[in-house]
Design an enzyme around this catalytic site. Structure first.
Site, PDB file in Angstrom:
ATOM      1  CG  ASN A 194      43.765  46.932  35.762  1.00  0.00           C
ATOM      2  OD1 ASN A 194      44.558  47.768  35.535  1.00  0.00           O
ATOM      3  ND2 ASN A 194      44.075  45.664  35.667  1.00  0.00           N
ATOM      4  CD1 TRP A 195      41.046  52.498  33.005  1.00  0.00           C
ATOM      5  CD2 TRP A 195      42.068  54.374  32.962  1.00  0.00           C
ATOM      6  NE1 TRP A 195      40.426  53.610  33.197  1.00  0.00           N
ATOM      7  CE2 TRP A 195      40.651  54.769  32.994  1.00  0.00           C
ATOM      8  CE3 TRP A 195      42.971  55.308  32.626  1.00  0.00           C
ATOM      9  CZ2 TRP A 195      40.253  55.968  32.996  1.00  0.00           C
ATOM     10  CZ3 TRP A 195      42.695  56.845  32.633  1.00  0.00           C
ATOM     11  CH2 TRP A 195      41.132  57.014  32.890  1.00  0.00           C
ATOM     12  CE  LYS A 196      43.691  44.454  32.083  1.00  0.00           C
ATOM     13  NZ  LYS A 196      43.623  43.131  31.819  1.00  0.00           N
ATOM     14  CG  HIS A 256      46.141  42.193  37.682  1.00  0.00           C
ATOM     15  ND1 HIS A 256      46.333  41.680  36.346  1.00  0.00           N
ATOM     16  CD2 HIS A 256      44.820  42.835  37.337  1.00  0.00           C
ATOM     17  CE1 HIS A 256      45.519  41.652  35.726  1.00  0.00           C
ATOM     18  NE2 HIS A 256      44.238  42.366  36.038  1.00  0.00           N
ATOM     19  CD  GLU A 294      46.733  41.841  32.536  1.00  0.00           C
ATOM     20  OE1 GLU A 294      47.013  42.801  33.114  1.00  0.00           O
ATOM     21  OE2 GLU A 294      45.630  41.444  32.098  1.00  0.00           O
ATOM     22  CD  GLU A 335      40.906  40.673  38.249  1.00  0.00           C
ATOM     23  OE1 GLU A 335      40.335  41.332  37.535  1.00  0.00           O
ATOM     24  OE2 GLU A 335      42.465  40.792  38.007  1.00  0.00           O
ATOM     25  N   GLY A 379      40.738  39.246  29.829  1.00  0.00           N
ATOM     26  CA  GLY A 379      41.054  40.068  28.699  1.00  0.00           C
ATOM     27  C   GLY A 379      40.780  38.899  27.569  1.00  0.00           C
ATOM     28  CB  SER A 435      35.650  38.822  29.808  1.00  0.00           C
ATOM     29  OG  SER A 435      36.911  38.701  29.376  1.00  0.00           O
ATOM     30  N   GLY A 441      38.766  45.574  33.132  1.00  0.00           N
ATOM     31  CA  GLY A 441      39.963  45.709  32.427  1.00  0.00           C
ATOM     32  C   GLY A 441      39.256  46.659  31.201  1.00  0.00           C
ATOM     33  N   GLY A 442      39.381  45.444  30.197  1.00  0.00           N
ATOM     34  CA  GLY A 442      38.990  46.184  28.668  1.00  0.00           C
ATOM     35  C   GLY A 442      38.004  47.013  28.686  1.00  0.00           C
TER      36      GLY A 442
END
Ligand code: PEP
Length: 260
Positions: free
Chosen positions: A9-11, A96, A98, A168, A174, A214, A235-236
């Site tokens: 997930n590149w956000k 998600h 976020e 999640e 993150g 993470s 993600g990151g």
């Protein structure tokens, strides 16, 4: 058995189409034609077509990060499922945290989006997870159970087999704080039991449930080896090809040792 699935997930990253293409190219080269672990990339929507071009002749899937439940109309700033499919998408992330916590997205909206995604044959990745306050109050199972019950309302057992779930924990996204494999496995088993009660044993055995929060190359193997963890939503670490490939390689090693 359930093959491992690793989705990136590149956000709202990277900043340019050029960087998105370069990242996708590096991941494509690293994955090659290897299919023991399934892989998908979820870039920002404006980069979908460019990344789709890169992923031609690659087993890597392409996913949107969100979609609207309506097929068309006056919904400024939104994207339909058909637009995602037209841009080359096979998958879409829904609910998600976020979006749930940052933008007020509700279980009911996630359920509407889920039905719309299934109608256009996108593979949905439905996210659930508790906040730190909820975890500390001992409410993890209750929160995850309610999110699942509402987000999966009116879904049939047959449809459920084509839906990917992602657990999640919000406190792990993150933040660099990863759930221990024991905590993650506990919640994944809870989810699988809930699927068995809501649908049936065969469906529960087939649904792919990802862990997200993470995940990095150095913690991936222990998480992916858990019996009810079927992959990762990353993600990151999906923004650096070597890290993302390291997670995929951890999944391949777990698979080679006999999982799936
Ligand atoms: C995510 O975006 O779904 C996620 C899990 O992010 P991170 O890996 O950075 O925690």
């Amino acid at each position: 058995m359930r093959p491992l699935f690793i989705a990136g997930n590149w956000k709202m990253n990277p900043g340019t189409a050029e960087d998105a293409v370069a990242l996708a190219e590096a991941i494509k080269v690293g994955v090659g034609q290897e299919t023991r672990v399934r892989v998908a990339l979820c870039p920002p929507s404006v980069f979908l077509q460019a990344v789709d071009g890169v992923l031609e002749n690659s087993p890597i899937g392409l996913g949107g990060q969100n979609m609207h439940w309506k097929t068309d109309g006056a919904y400024t700033g939104e994207l339909s499922g058909a637009m995602l499919v037209d841009s080359g998408c096979t998958h879409v992330i829904l609910g998600h945290s976020e979006r749930r916590h940052g933008l007020g997205e509700t279980d009911h909206q996630v359920n509407d989006k889920l039905k719309a995604a299934l109608a256009i044959q996108l593979i949905p990745i439905v996210c659930v997870g508790e906040t730190l306050v909820e975890r500390e109050a001992g409410k993890t199972d209750e929160v995850v159970g309610t999110q699942l019950e509402n987000s999966l309302a009116e879904i049939t057992a047959e449809q459920m087999c084509g839906i990917v779930l992602a657990y999640e924990p919000v406190w792990a996204i993150g933040t660099g704080k990863t759930a221990t494999p024991a905590h993650a496995q506990h919640v994944h088993l809870f989810i699988r039991n809930l699927l068995r009660e809501t649908f049936n044993a065969a469906t529960a055995a087939r649904v792919v449930v990802l862990y997200g929060g993470s995940v990095k190359p150095d913690n991936a193997a222990d998480l992916l080896a858990c019996p009810d963890i079927d992959g990762a939503l990353v993600g990151g670490a999906s923004l650096k090809a070597s890290d993302f490939l390291g997670i995929i390689q951890a999944g391949q090693a777990v698979t080679a040792k006999g999982k799936a």
